[in-house]
Design a protein around this motif. Structure first.
Motif, mmCIF file in Angstrom:
data_model
loop_
_atom_site.group_PDB
_atom_site.id
_atom_site.type_symbol
_atom_site.label_atom_id
_atom_site.label_comp_id
_atom_site.label_asym_id
_atom_site.label_seq_id
_atom_site.Cartn_x
_atom_site.Cartn_y
_atom_site.Cartn_z
ATOM 1 N N PHE A 6 0.823 -1.198 0.000
ATOM 2 C CA PHE A 6 0.000 0.000 0.000
ATOM 3 C C PHE A 6 0.858 1.249 0.000
ATOM 4 C CE2 PHE A 6 0.313 1.878 4.285
ATOM 5 C CZ PHE A 6 0.989 0.871 4.973
ATOM 6 N N GLN A 7 0.198 2.358 -0.263
ATOM 7 C CA GLN A 7 0.858 3.655 -0.299
ATOM 8 C C GLN A 7 -0.061 4.631 0.417
ATOM 9 O OE1 GLN A 7 1.442 4.711 -4.344
ATOM 10 N NE2 GLN A 7 3.275 5.905 -3.917
ATOM 11 N N SER A 8 0.530 5.468 1.250
ATOM 12 C CA SER A 8 -0.246 6.506 1.917
ATOM 13 C C SER A 8 0.197 7.834 1.316
ATOM 14 C CB SER A 8 0.044 6.445 3.418
ATOM 15 O OG SER A 8 -0.506 7.558 4.059
ATOM 16 N N GLY A 9 -0.720 8.569 0.725
ATOM 17 C CA GLY A 9 -0.367 9.820 0.053
ATOM 18 C C GLY A 9 0.646 9.564 -1.039
ATOM 19 N N PRO A 13 5.966 2.808 -1.403
ATOM 20 C CA PRO A 13 5.165 1.606 -1.187
ATOM 21 C C PRO A 13 5.596 0.892 0.092
ATOM 22 C CG PRO A 13 5.993 1.681 -3.426
ATOM 23 C CD PRO A 13 6.691 2.785 -2.670
ATOM 24 N N ARG A 14 4.646 0.428 0.882
ATOM 25 C CA ARG A 14 4.939 -0.298 2.123
ATOM 26 C C ARG A 14 4.195 -1.623 2.116
ATOM 27 N NH1 ARG A 14 4.358 4.548 6.566
ATOM 28 N NH2 ARG A 14 4.339 6.173 4.998
ATOM 29 N N LYS A 55 2.132 -3.348 18.669
ATOM 30 C CA LYS A 55 1.604 -1.993 18.451
ATOM 31 C C LYS A 55 2.311 -1.402 17.229
ATOM 32 C CE LYS A 55 -0.520 1.620 20.832
ATOM 33 N NZ LYS A 55 -1.543 1.472 19.791
ATOM 34 N N LEU A 56 1.606 -1.369 16.116
ATOM 35 C CA LEU A 56 2.193 -0.881 14.865
ATOM 36 C C LEU A 56 1.374 0.292 14.344
ATOM 37 C CD1 LEU A 56 2.751 -4.358 13.149
ATOM 38 C CD2 LEU A 56 4.530 -2.852 14.015
ATOM 39 N N PRO A 57 1.994 1.196 13.566
ATOM 40 C CA PRO A 57 1.210 2.280 12.964
ATOM 41 C C PRO A 57 0.058 1.701 12.144
ATOM 42 C CG PRO A 57 3.560 2.559 12.530
ATOM 43 C CD PRO A 57 3.412 1.228 13.191
ATOM 44 N N GLU A 58 -1.101 2.327 12.253
ATOM 45 C CA GLU A 58 -2.308 1.766 11.642
ATOM 46 C C GLU A 58 -2.971 2.817 10.745
ATOM 47 O OE1 GLU A 58 -4.578 -0.249 14.647
ATOM 48 O OE2 GLU A 58 -6.380 -0.331 13.384
ATOM 49 N N PHE A 59 -3.343 2.401 9.541
ATOM 50 C CA PHE A 59 -4.011 3.322 8.593
ATOM 51 C C PHE A 59 -5.392 2.773 8.266
ATOM 52 C CE2 PHE A 59 0.485 3.807 7.819
ATOM 53 C CZ PHE A 59 0.669 5.150 7.505
ATOM 54 N N PRO A 60 -6.433 3.619 8.308
ATOM 55 C CA PRO A 60 -7.738 3.139 7.821
ATOM 56 C C PRO A 60 -7.608 2.729 6.351
ATOM 57 C CG PRO A 60 -7.939 5.295 8.870
ATOM 58 C CD PRO A 60 -6.475 5.022 8.736
ATOM 59 N N LEU A 61 -8.242 1.626 5.998
ATOM 60 C CA LEU A 61 -8.171 1.121 4.628
ATOM 61 C C LEU A 61 -8.638 2.174 3.623
ATOM 62 C CD1 LEU A 61 -7.310 -1.547 3.386
ATOM 63 C CD2 LEU A 61 -9.616 -2.427 3.775
ATOM 64 N N THR A 62 -9.609 2.977 4.042
ATOM 65 C CA THR A 62 -10.166 4.002 3.149
ATOM 66 C C THR A 62 -9.167 5.133 2.864
ATOM 67 O OG1 THR A 62 -11.146 4.891 5.157
ATOM 68 C CG2 THR A 62 -12.618 3.682 3.675
ATOM 69 N N ASP A 63 -8.090 5.216 3.669
ATOM 70 C CA ASP A 63 -7.126 6.318 3.492
ATOM 71 C C ASP A 63 -5.884 5.918 2.701
ATOM 72 O OD1 ASP A 63 -8.837 7.704 5.015
ATOM 73 O OD2 ASP A 63 -7.476 8.070 6.703
ATOM 74 N N VAL A 64 -5.801 4.653 2.296
ATOM 75 C CA VAL A 64 -4.577 4.227 1.590
ATOM 76 C C VAL A 64 -4.910 3.780 0.171
ATOM 77 C CG1 VAL A 64 -3.422 3.494 3.720
ATOM 78 C CG2 VAL A 64 -4.652 1.789 2.348
ATOM 79 N N LEU A 66 -4.228 0.816 -2.275
ATOM 80 C CA LEU A 66 -3.689 -0.547 -2.339
ATOM 81 C C LEU A 66 -2.972 -0.728 -3.672
ATOM 82 C CD1 LEU A 66 -6.675 -2.537 -0.795
ATOM 83 C CD2 LEU A 66 -4.472 -2.032 0.291
ATOM 84 N N LEU A 67 -1.824 -1.417 -3.636
ATOM 85 C CA LEU A 67 -1.006 -1.625 -4.842
ATOM 86 C C LEU A 67 -1.017 -3.105 -5.203
ATOM 87 C CD1 LEU A 67 2.080 0.468 -3.616
ATOM 88 C CD2 LEU A 67 0.199 1.267 -5.081
ATOM 89 N N ALA A 68 -0.633 -3.408 -6.432
ATOM 90 C CA ALA A 68 -0.524 -4.822 -6.820
ATOM 91 C C ALA A 68 0.489 -5.508 -5.892
ATOM 92 C CB ALA A 68 -0.069 -4.936 -8.262
#
Ligand code: DO4
Ligand code: MG
Length: 285
Positions: A6-9, A13-14, A55-64, A66-68
């Protein structure tokens, strides 16, 4: 356990781990930056269980975005693994009917190269239909995610976009019917920890929408694949190495009726019950 890229902004890619189907845990906080190296871990499902509890950084699915779920892996495919595919192909071409009939029953499966990873599109990106083709279809397929040792470490959804008029004209045109810009979509998740028996119980469904209304829907079950999973992998890894692992699409069991062809701006939605939904618009390439 479901993994994703995924990618945030506009960030890099992470690799993420899906939590409660609603958010993504960022595994880069644990030093995991590449899906390829993660897929090499022994006992991956157990390790992901441990990571999920941290405890890991968490992103709402709607904010990222998704990449192949692919980095340097080659993408391969097998064909004519479902009876439906064999019948449709035999009807499509007098020229090739005998070949399809024979390969369905032969010990050696049909295996073909499908895509370089950089040509694969992810969730939400456009899949392509060739501008020189008149009969274009999506092929909704279960895809194995394999590590360098040839272990199936996960499953994702693949769309083996195909030009049936080109394929039907002459079997030697198969690479042109199958390999072109945007001809392969993968994603959105890699399901880890499922056995062949689990996967064989999954349902595959496709819906194609035109101007917001369904124009084709179909379904099948992974259990309809004629060959065993180890048999398919063994042939892929026979006499060749995949140092970065590979992705193997396992064939289609859903073929739209002969009068149907995709059009630009259609939307293709493929659901596999154990994985999720891969959705892509269609564009002419
Ligand atoms: O040779 C034709 C390709 C078959 C295929 O892609 C499939 O059965 O899914
Ligand atoms: Mg196919």
């Amino acid at each position: 356990m479901k993994l994703c890229r995924f990618q945030s902004g506009s960030g890099r890619p992470r690799v993420g781990l899906l939590k409660n189907d609603s958010s993504v845990l960022d595994l880069s906080a644990e030093g995991i930056d590449r899906l390829t190296s993660l897929l090499e871990f022994e006992g991956l499902a157990a390790q992901l269980g441990t990571l999920a509890g941290q405890k890991l950084p968490e992103f709402p699915l709607t904010d990222v975005q998704l990449l192949a779920p692919v980095e340097q892996q080659e993408i391969w495919a097998v064909g004519v693994t479902y009876l439906r595919s064999k019948k449709a192909r035999m009807e499509e071409s007098d020229f090739s009917a005998t070949a399809y009939d024979k390969v369905y029953d032969a010990p050696r499966p049909e295996l073909f190269f499908k895509s370089m990873p950089e040509k694969v599109v992810g969730p939400g990106d456009a899949v392509g239909i060739r501008r020189d083709a008149t009969w274009n279809v999506p092929e909704p397929e279960l895809a194995f995610v394999l590590n360098s040792r040839g272990h199936i470490v996960g499953y994702t959804i693949g769309n083996d976009m195909s030009s049936r008029d080109i394929e039907g004209e002459n079997l030697l045109y198969l690479p042109q019917a199958k390999i072109y810009d945007r001809s392969c979509a993968l994603g959105p998740f890699v399901t880890v920890g499922a056995t062949e028996a689990d996967a064989r119980a999954w349902k595959i469904a496709i819906e194609i929408q035109r101007a917001g209304a369904p124009v084709f829907a179909g379904k099948t079950s992974v259990g309809q694949i004629k060959r065993t999973f180890p048999e398919l992998v063994e042939y892929l890894f026979r006499s060749q190495k995949f140092p970065h692992g590979a992705v193997l699409l396992t064939g289609t069991g859903i073929v739209p009726p002969d009068g149907f062809t995709l059009a630009a701006a259609d939307r293709v939605k493929i659901n596999i019950s154990g994985i999720g939904t891969l959705e892509n618009p269609v564009a002419v390439v």
